[in-house]
Motif scaffolding. Sequence first.
Motif, mmCIF file in Angstrom:
data_model
loop_
_atom_site.group_PDB
_atom_site.id
_atom_site.type_symbol
_atom_site.label_atom_id
_atom_site.label_comp_id
_atom_site.label_asym_id
_atom_site.label_seq_id
_atom_site.Cartn_x
_atom_site.Cartn_y
_atom_site.Cartn_z
ATOM 1 N N ILE A 52 22.486 -7.422 10.897
ATOM 2 C CA ILE A 52 22.280 -6.170 10.187
ATOM 3 C C ILE A 52 21.864 -6.497 8.762
ATOM 4 O O ILE A 52 22.510 -7.292 8.086
ATOM 5 N N GLU A 53 20.791 -5.887 8.311
ATOM 6 C CA GLU A 53 20.278 -6.147 6.964
ATOM 7 C C GLU A 53 20.945 -5.273 5.904
ATOM 8 O O GLU A 53 21.207 -5.730 4.795
ATOM 9 N N ALA A 54 21.195 -4.004 6.215
ATOM 10 C CA ALA A 54 21.784 -3.088 5.228
ATOM 11 C C ALA A 54 22.448 -1.927 5.949
ATOM 12 O O ALA A 54 22.001 -1.510 7.016
ATOM 13 N N ILE A 55 23.527 -1.431 5.361
ATOM 14 C CA ILE A 55 24.204 -0.223 5.816
ATOM 15 C C ILE A 55 24.409 0.660 4.593
ATOM 16 O O ILE A 55 25.079 0.254 3.652
ATOM 17 N N PHE A 56 23.820 1.847 4.622
ATOM 18 C CA PHE A 56 23.960 2.768 3.496
ATOM 19 C C PHE A 56 24.984 3.853 3.819
ATOM 20 O O PHE A 56 24.892 4.512 4.849
ATOM 21 N N VAL A 57 25.956 3.993 2.918
ATOM 22 C CA VAL A 57 26.977 5.031 3.004
ATOM 23 C C VAL A 57 26.979 5.747 1.653
ATOM 24 O O VAL A 57 27.077 5.096 0.606
ATOM 25 N N ASN A 58 26.836 7.053 1.676
ATOM 26 C CA ASN A 58 26.754 7.840 0.438
ATOM 27 C C ASN A 58 25.676 7.307 -0.505
ATOM 28 O O ASN A 58 25.874 7.233 -1.717
ATOM 29 N N GLY A 59 24.539 6.881 0.066
ATOM 30 C CA GLY A 59 23.410 6.423 -0.731
ATOM 31 C C GLY A 59 23.543 5.022 -1.297
ATOM 32 O O GLY A 59 22.695 4.576 -2.055
ATOM 33 N N ARG A 60 24.595 4.286 -0.928
ATOM 34 C CA ARG A 60 24.833 2.945 -1.472
ATOM 35 C C ARG A 60 24.870 1.923 -0.351
ATOM 36 O O ARG A 60 25.515 2.144 0.683
ATOM 37 N N ASP A 61 24.181 0.788 -0.553
ATOM 38 C CA ASP A 61 24.205 -0.296 0.430
ATOM 39 C C ASP A 61 25.549 -1.006 0.341
ATOM 40 O O ASP A 61 25.829 -1.697 -0.642
ATOM 41 N N ILE A 62 26.382 -0.837 1.355
ATOM 42 C CA ILE A 62 27.712 -1.448 1.323
ATOM 43 C C ILE A 62 27.664 -2.938 1.625
ATOM 44 O O ILE A 62 28.678 -3.628 1.490
ATOM 45 N N LEU A 63 26.498 -3.461 1.994
ATOM 46 C CA LEU A 63 26.348 -4.895 2.266
ATOM 47 C C LEU A 63 25.708 -5.637 1.102
ATOM 48 O O LEU A 63 25.333 -6.793 1.229
ATOM 49 N N ASP A 64 25.612 -4.988 -0.031
ATOM 50 C CA ASP A 64 24.939 -5.554 -1.195
ATOM 51 C C ASP A 64 25.544 -6.877 -1.657
ATOM 52 O O ASP A 64 24.844 -7.734 -2.163
ATOM 53 N N ASP A 65 26.843 -7.049 -1.471
ATOM 54 C CA ASP A 65 27.524 -8.243 -1.978
ATOM 55 C C ASP A 65 27.705 -9.344 -0.943
ATOM 56 O O ASP A 65 28.351 -10.348 -1.229
ATOM 57 N N VAL A 66 27.187 -9.178 0.267
ATOM 58 C CA VAL A 66 27.392 -10.174 1.310
ATOM 59 C C VAL A 66 26.076 -10.813 1.714
ATOM 60 O O VAL A 66 24.999 -10.263 1.486
ATOM 61 N N ASP A 67 26.168 -12.001 2.315
ATOM 62 C CA ASP A 67 24.972 -12.741 2.699
ATOM 63 C C ASP A 67 24.472 -12.357 4.088
ATOM 64 O O ASP A 67 23.318 -12.029 4.264
ATOM 65 N N ASP A 68 25.333 -12.426 5.087
ATOM 66 C CA ASP A 68 24.948 -12.143 6.467
ATOM 67 C C ASP A 68 25.956 -11.192 7.090
ATOM 68 O O ASP A 68 27.164 -11.356 6.913
ATOM 69 N N THR A 69 25.450 -10.216 7.846
ATOM 70 C CA THR A 69 26.331 -9.284 8.549
ATOM 71 C C THR A 69 25.885 -9.206 9.996
ATOM 72 O O THR A 69 24.700 -9.045 10.281
ATOM 73 N N ILE A 70 26.845 -9.326 10.893
ATOM 74 C CA ILE A 70 26.591 -9.336 12.325
ATOM 75 C C ILE A 70 27.343 -8.178 12.977
ATOM 76 O O ILE A 70 28.522 -7.950 12.689
#
Length: 127
Positions: A52-70
């Motif tokens: 997963i490249e990005a997940i937006f919740v309330n207009g904010r990418d909650i994965l902004d601080d992580v490298d890889d998300t599976i």
Amino acid sequence: MSLFQNDCGCNNSVAGAQSNRRSVAGVQSNRRDECEGCVCDQLRNLTTGTEIEAIFVNGRDILDDVDDTIFVCFDRKTCCATFVAEKDNGGGYGGGGGGGYGGGGNDRIFFTIDCRKIDTIFIEKRN
């Protein structure tokens, strides 16, 4: 042992179960679960291990601080999706230079989110 061999608590046994709910008009629903929305539809059909490249919740990418998300799994009963994110924290959380906790290196962070709360999700395309 693989990360995905253990039960993630997503209750995948309900994957083929159909709801017995009836609509207002009295017609039986063919929906498999109560999770509605395009993001829920995407997660329902996603394969375990998909990046997963990005997940937006309330207009904010909650994965902004992580490298890889599976993507790990999706629970059709609760509408919750489980992911594992890896963060190269260098010196640990809570500040740079080793002052935070975590001890350096990579940390795995498991998190669960209700698919109905997700604005949009960016899924890595595999060839």
